[in-house]
Write a protein that holds these residues in place. Sequence first.
Motif, PDB file in Angstrom:
ATOM      1  N   UNK A 149      23.639 -15.458  37.457  1.00 57.17           N
ATOM      2  CA  UNK A 149      22.624 -14.530  37.961  1.00 57.17           C
ATOM      3  C   UNK A 149      21.404 -14.944  37.469  1.00 57.17           C
ATOM      4  N   UNK A 150      21.326 -15.180  36.049  1.00 51.59           N
ATOM      5  CA  UNK A 150      20.169 -15.892  35.578  1.00 51.59           C
ATOM      6  C   UNK A 150      19.517 -16.931  36.329  1.00 51.59           C
ATOM      7  N   UNK A 151      20.348 -18.084  36.172  1.00 49.56           N
ATOM      8  CA  UNK A 151      19.886 -19.373  37.004  1.00 49.56           C
ATOM      9  C   UNK A 151      19.457 -19.053  38.273  1.00 49.56           C
ATOM     10  N   UNK A 152      20.070 -18.014  39.042  1.00 48.62           N
ATOM     11  CA  UNK A 152      19.674 -17.874  40.540  1.00 48.62           C
ATOM     12  C   UNK A 152      18.542 -17.223  40.746  1.00 48.62           C
ATOM     13  N   UNK A 153      18.333 -16.053  39.635  1.00 50.98           N
ATOM     14  CA  UNK A 153      17.081 -15.560  39.285  1.00 50.98           C
ATOM     15  C   UNK A 153      15.659 -16.487  39.277  1.00 50.98           C
ATOM     16  N   UNK A 154      16.073 -17.546  38.348  1.00 52.53           N
ATOM     17  CA  UNK A 154      15.023 -18.403  38.192  1.00 52.53           C
ATOM     18  C   UNK A 154      14.711 -19.271  39.378  1.00 52.53           C
ATOM     19  N   UNK A 155      15.825 -19.576  40.188  1.00 59.29           N
ATOM     20  CA  UNK A 155      15.544 -20.366  41.484  1.00 59.29           C
ATOM     21  C   UNK A 155      14.746 -19.538  42.405  1.00 59.29           C
ATOM     22  N   UNK A 156      15.154 -18.094  42.567  1.00 58.14           N
ATOM     23  CA  UNK A 156      14.415 -17.075  43.422  1.00 58.14           C
ATOM     24  C   UNK A 156      13.002 -16.958  43.081  1.00 58.14           C
ATOM     25  N   UNK A 157      12.862 -16.958  41.740  1.00 55.01           N
ATOM     26  CA  UNK A 157      11.579 -16.643  41.100  1.00 55.01           C
ATOM     27  C   UNK A 157      10.366 -18.018  41.543  1.00 55.01           C
ATOM     28  N   UNK A 158      11.113 -18.893  41.915  1.00 56.11           N
ATOM     29  CA  UNK A 158      10.348 -20.096  42.348  1.00 56.11           C
ATOM     30  C   UNK A 158       9.875 -20.113  43.914  1.00 56.11           C
ATOM     31  N   UNK A 159      10.984 -19.709  44.676  1.00 58.45           N
ATOM     32  CA  UNK A 159      10.827 -19.770  46.013  1.00 58.45           C
ATOM     33  C   UNK A 159      11.680 -18.518  46.651  1.00 58.45           C
TER      34      UNK A 159
ATOM     35  N   UNK B  30      16.405 -10.335  36.758  1.00 58.33           N
ATOM     36  CA  UNK B  30      15.809 -11.489  36.642  1.00 58.33           C
ATOM     37  C   UNK B  30      14.644 -11.624  37.539  1.00 58.33           C
ATOM     38  N   UNK B  31      14.770 -11.048  38.815  1.00 58.73           N
ATOM     39  CA  UNK B  31      13.757 -11.202  39.876  1.00 58.73           C
ATOM     40  C   UNK B  31      12.802 -10.198  39.491  1.00 58.73           C
ATOM     41  N   UNK B  32      13.042  -9.039  38.929  1.00 57.12           N
ATOM     42  CA  UNK B  32      12.252  -7.883  38.507  1.00 57.12           C
ATOM     43  C   UNK B  32      11.169  -8.601  37.400  1.00 57.12           C
ATOM     44  N   UNK B  33      11.977  -9.409  36.617  1.00 58.78           N
ATOM     45  CA  UNK B  33      11.140 -10.012  35.294  1.00 58.78           C
ATOM     46  C   UNK B  33       9.993 -10.831  35.915  1.00 58.78           C
ATOM     47  N   UNK B  34      10.440 -11.799  36.855  1.00 59.94           N
ATOM     48  CA  UNK B  34       9.566 -12.776  37.533  1.00 59.94           C
ATOM     49  C   UNK B  34       8.400 -12.043  38.144  1.00 59.94           C
ATOM     50  N   UNK B  35       8.642 -11.063  38.784  1.00 60.13           N
ATOM     51  CA  UNK B  35       7.718 -10.085  39.640  1.00 60.13           C
ATOM     52  C   UNK B  35       6.744  -9.549  38.396  1.00 60.13           C
ATOM     53  N   UNK B  36       7.236  -9.002  37.518  1.00 61.48           N
ATOM     54  CA  UNK B  36       6.328  -8.474  36.315  1.00 61.48           C
ATOM     55  C   UNK B  36       5.689  -9.513  35.426  1.00 61.48           C
ATOM     56  N   UNK B  37       6.003 -10.932  35.515  1.00 53.83           N
ATOM     57  CA  UNK B  37       5.295 -11.969  34.848  1.00 53.83           C
ATOM     58  C   UNK B  37       3.674 -11.982  34.797  1.00 53.83           C
ATOM     59  N   UNK B  38       3.251 -11.818  35.766  1.00 49.92           N
ATOM     60  CA  UNK B  38       1.896 -11.965  35.989  1.00 49.92           C
ATOM     61  C   UNK B  38       1.188 -10.654  35.440  1.00 49.92           C
TER      62      UNK B  38
END
Length: 93
Positions: free
Chosen positions: A36-46, A70-78
Motif C-alpha cells: 500500500x505504501x509503494x502504490x501510494x508513492x506511485x499514485x502520489x506522482x501520477x 499514503x494518498x492523504x499524506x501526499x495531498x497534505x504534503x504541500x
Amino acid sequence: IPAVPSLNNGQANLLLIGGLLFGAARAARGHVHAAGGWLALAAGLKVYPAAVALLLGLARRRALPVFAAGCLGFAALPFVTQSPEYVAGHKLR
C-alpha cells in the motif's frame, strides 16, 4: 529500458514504474502494508496508478487503508511544507 532516459529529462516515469513494481511484488509476497505504501508513492506522482492499487485492493483488502493514508499524506504534503494560506490560495489550472 525505455524509462531510463526520462531521468535525464527530470520526469518521474522510472519512479512510477518502480513504485508499481515494488507494490505488486510486496502484495504477491503478502506484505500488504508495504504494498500500500509503494502504490501510494506511485499514485502520489501520477493519478492512474491508483487504478492498479484499487484492483489490488480487491485481492488484498488490508492494503487499501495504507494506500488511502499514503494518498492523504501526499495531498497534505504541500500544506506541511509551505504556509497553508499560500497553498490554499493557489488555483488549479
